[in-house]
Write a protein that holds these residues in place. Structure first.
Motif, short mmCIF file in Angstrom:
data_model
loop_
_atom_site.label_atom_id
_atom_site.label_comp_id
_atom_site.label_asym_id
_atom_site.label_seq_id
_atom_site.Cartn_x
_atom_site.Cartn_y
_atom_site.Cartn_z
N ARG A 135 0.82 -1.20 0.00
CA ARG A 135 0.00 0.00 0.00
C ARG A 135 0.87 1.27 0.00
O ARG A 135 0.53 2.26 -0.65
CB ARG A 135 -0.95 -0.03 1.20
N LEU A 136 1.97 1.23 0.72
CA LEU A 136 2.90 2.37 0.71
C LEU A 136 3.45 2.57 -0.70
O LEU A 136 3.53 3.71 -1.20
CB LEU A 136 4.02 2.12 1.72
N ALA A 137 3.82 1.47 -1.35
CA ALA A 137 4.35 1.57 -2.71
C ALA A 137 3.29 2.10 -3.67
O ALA A 137 3.60 2.85 -4.61
CB ALA A 137 4.86 0.21 -3.17
N TRP A 138 2.03 1.75 -3.43
CA TRP A 138 0.96 2.29 -4.27
C TRP A 138 0.87 3.81 -4.10
O TRP A 138 0.72 4.54 -5.09
CB TRP A 138 -0.38 1.65 -3.90
N ASP A 139 0.95 4.28 -2.85
CA ASP A 139 0.95 5.73 -2.63
C ASP A 139 2.07 6.39 -3.43
O ASP A 139 1.86 7.40 -4.12
CB ASP A 139 1.13 6.05 -1.15
N LEU A 140 3.26 5.83 -3.32
CA LEU A 140 4.39 6.44 -4.00
C LEU A 140 4.27 6.33 -5.51
O LEU A 140 4.70 7.24 -6.25
CB LEU A 140 5.70 5.81 -3.52
N ARG A 190 14.01 7.46 3.72
CA ARG A 190 14.90 8.54 4.20
C ARG A 190 15.13 9.59 3.12
O ARG A 190 15.29 10.78 3.42
CB ARG A 190 16.25 7.96 4.61
N ASN A 191 15.20 9.14 1.87
CA ASN A 191 15.73 10.01 0.82
C ASN A 191 14.71 10.55 -0.16
O ASN A 191 15.07 11.37 -1.02
CB ASN A 191 16.82 9.24 0.05
N LEU A 192 13.45 10.11 -0.08
CA LEU A 192 12.48 10.70 -1.00
C LEU A 192 12.22 12.16 -0.63
O LEU A 192 12.33 12.55 0.53
CB LEU A 192 11.19 9.89 -1.04
N GLU A 238 9.53 13.26 -5.39
CA GLU A 238 10.70 12.98 -6.23
C GLU A 238 11.45 11.81 -5.61
O GLU A 238 11.83 11.86 -4.44
CB GLU A 238 11.61 14.20 -6.29
N LEU A 239 11.64 10.77 -6.39
CA LEU A 239 12.41 9.63 -5.93
C LEU A 239 13.89 9.85 -6.20
O LEU A 239 14.26 10.46 -7.21
CB LEU A 239 11.98 8.35 -6.64
N PRO A 240 14.77 9.34 -5.32
CA PRO A 240 16.20 9.35 -5.67
C PRO A 240 16.42 8.60 -6.98
O PRO A 240 15.73 7.61 -7.27
CB PRO A 240 16.84 8.60 -4.49
#
Length: 431
Positions: free
Chosen positions: A254-259, A349-351, A271-273
């Motif tokens: 579900r977290l991955a779906w949000d992202l 941490r990095n998004l 913004e993803l690294p």
């Protein structure tokens, strides 16, 4: 293939049948091998305690088991198709190095309790990894919830804009979820932390095996007492472990779906690294969120593994060869699942958030619920307040910070109670 442990004079071994029987077993046993060696050491010590081995024989077995583990880790000993399985490989090595002393190692045990104890040791280790990475995810999420607690974020239901939310609420949700996942993995680890070694083929043996010693030596919390139940529990505890893993993977999905949504051009919130994206083989303009898409897919391995094992368990009591197929299922589930989970802390941490895009998505309709609740607080029956607040003429662009500060119910934006989650996380570390 080397001489089979069960082969007797006059018994013909058909190569095709033996290949079917062995299948991938010896390859899969590479996962278990060091745990099988560890259990063999404890078993040898137990045999010495009841006089089956003398001190010199025990010392020799300990020495060779240590050397075997070192050789396996260094690649000097390869578990391959010359052996029927990992259990027979251990015995073959000991017999080769120690002769008759090596032939004594299997006294009072069966390959049935060998695989049971190796499986429990392996699953205990894997569940500790699930708990550890879940704790780390929770720590990252809590830190970001503290730092970004008041940053407005559109809240959605049915993928439609609903109310004003905050990054604090978004991060706190994943923090509490992964704290729960860590607890579940820890509790499941403790539940399956029982020693089956010494149950042999499910009926015990006519020796006073020192099962208390092997339980302590292998660090188990208790002995799995009934020899017959030790066999009956196979599959049951594997499914429980997979379910604990699945709990974390469901949240990851579900977290991955949000992202996945938030990184799309239509949302543009995140913004993803760059290392978490890949390019297209044909479209030069593309950067694809492949990592989070594979994270989203990783739950499927756990779901498939649980189904496979459940379907194996339509069996009467006692050992049945069907259960051999359970090993590949748990290796696949934990292999894929942990690989995905272990990438998550650094991703979180990095998004980076694009607050301008988040702010632009906050439209007047998203304050309608606040309006209805405010009117109800002033004495208007809620259903009437709801009707009036549904009128678009009453909507106006509100202040997202005011909306968040007014959300004072426990767990809402103005009362996140992150300190409570910190205490739960600290309690986990002591568990």
């Amino acid at each position: 293939m080397s001489q089979l442990l069960w082969q007797k004079p006059g018994v013909k071994v058909d190569a095709r049948i033996q290949q079917f029987l062995a299948g991938e077993d010896v390859i899969l046993d590479r996962e278990f091998f060091v745990f099988d060696i560890e259990a063999s050491r404890a078993h040898a010590e137990g045999l010495a305690a009841i006089g089956i081995l003398d001190d010199d024989e025990l010392d020799a077995l300990r020495r060779e088991l240590t050397a075997l583990a070192e050789d396996f880790r260094a690649g000097r000993f390869v578990l391959d198709e010359q052996y029927e399985d990992g259990h027979s490989a251990i015995e073959a090595r000991l017999v080769d190095r120690l002769g008759d002393t090596g032939k004594k190692i299997h006294t009072g045990r069966s390959r049935n309790d060998q695989v049971l104890v190796a499986t429990r040791l392996w699953l205990r280790d894997r569940l500790e990894c699930v708990a550890e990475v879940s704790r780390e995810v929770a720590e990252v999420a809590l830190a970001r919830a503290e730092a970004e607690r008041s940053v407005p974020l559109p809240g959605y239901t049915h993928l439609q804009r609903a109310v004003v939310s905050s990054l604090g609420m978004w991060w706190a949700a994943w923090a509490e979820g992964f704290i729960d996942n860590a607890w579940r993995a820890t509790q499941t680890r403790d539940w399956l932390d029982a020693n089956p070694l010494g149950s042999a083929a499910g009926y015990g043996v006519n020796l006073p095996l020192d099962r208390d010693h092997t339980t302590a030596a292998l660090g188990f919390g208790r002995m799995q007492l009934s020899a017959t139940y030790a066999q009956l529990s196979r599959g049951k505890f594997e499914m429980a472990a997979i379910e604990a893993l699945s709990s974390a993977l469901l949240d990851l999905r579900r977290l991955a779906w949000d992202l996945s949504l938030f990184t799309s051009a239509e949302y543009g919130f995140v913004e993803l690294p760059s290392q978490y994206t890949t390019g297209s083989s044909i479209m030069p303009n593309k950067r694809n969120p492949d990592v989070i898409e594979l994270m989203r897919a990783s739950y499927s391995a756990a779901a498939a593994a649980r189904t496979e094992i459940e379907q194996l368990l339509s069996l009467p009591s006692g050992y049945h060869r069907d259960l051999q197929f359970s090993k590949g299922a748990i290796f696949h589930a934990f292999g894929r699942g942990l690989a995905a989970l272990e990438l998550l802390p650094d991703l979180l941490r990095n998004l980076e958030w694009r607050q301008d895009r988040m702010q632009a998505a906050l439209e007047p309709s998203m304050y309608a619920t606040d309006l209805a609740v405010d009117m109800a607080r002033q004495g208007l029956p809620f259903r009437e307040a709801y009707r009036q607040a549904a009128d678009p003429q009453r909507w106006a662009q509100g202040d997202p910070h005011h909306s968040l500060q007014a959300r004072v119910s426990p767990g809402a934006a103005a009362d996140l109670r992150l300190e409570v989650l910190h205490k739960r996380l600290q309690a986990l570390a002591a568990a």
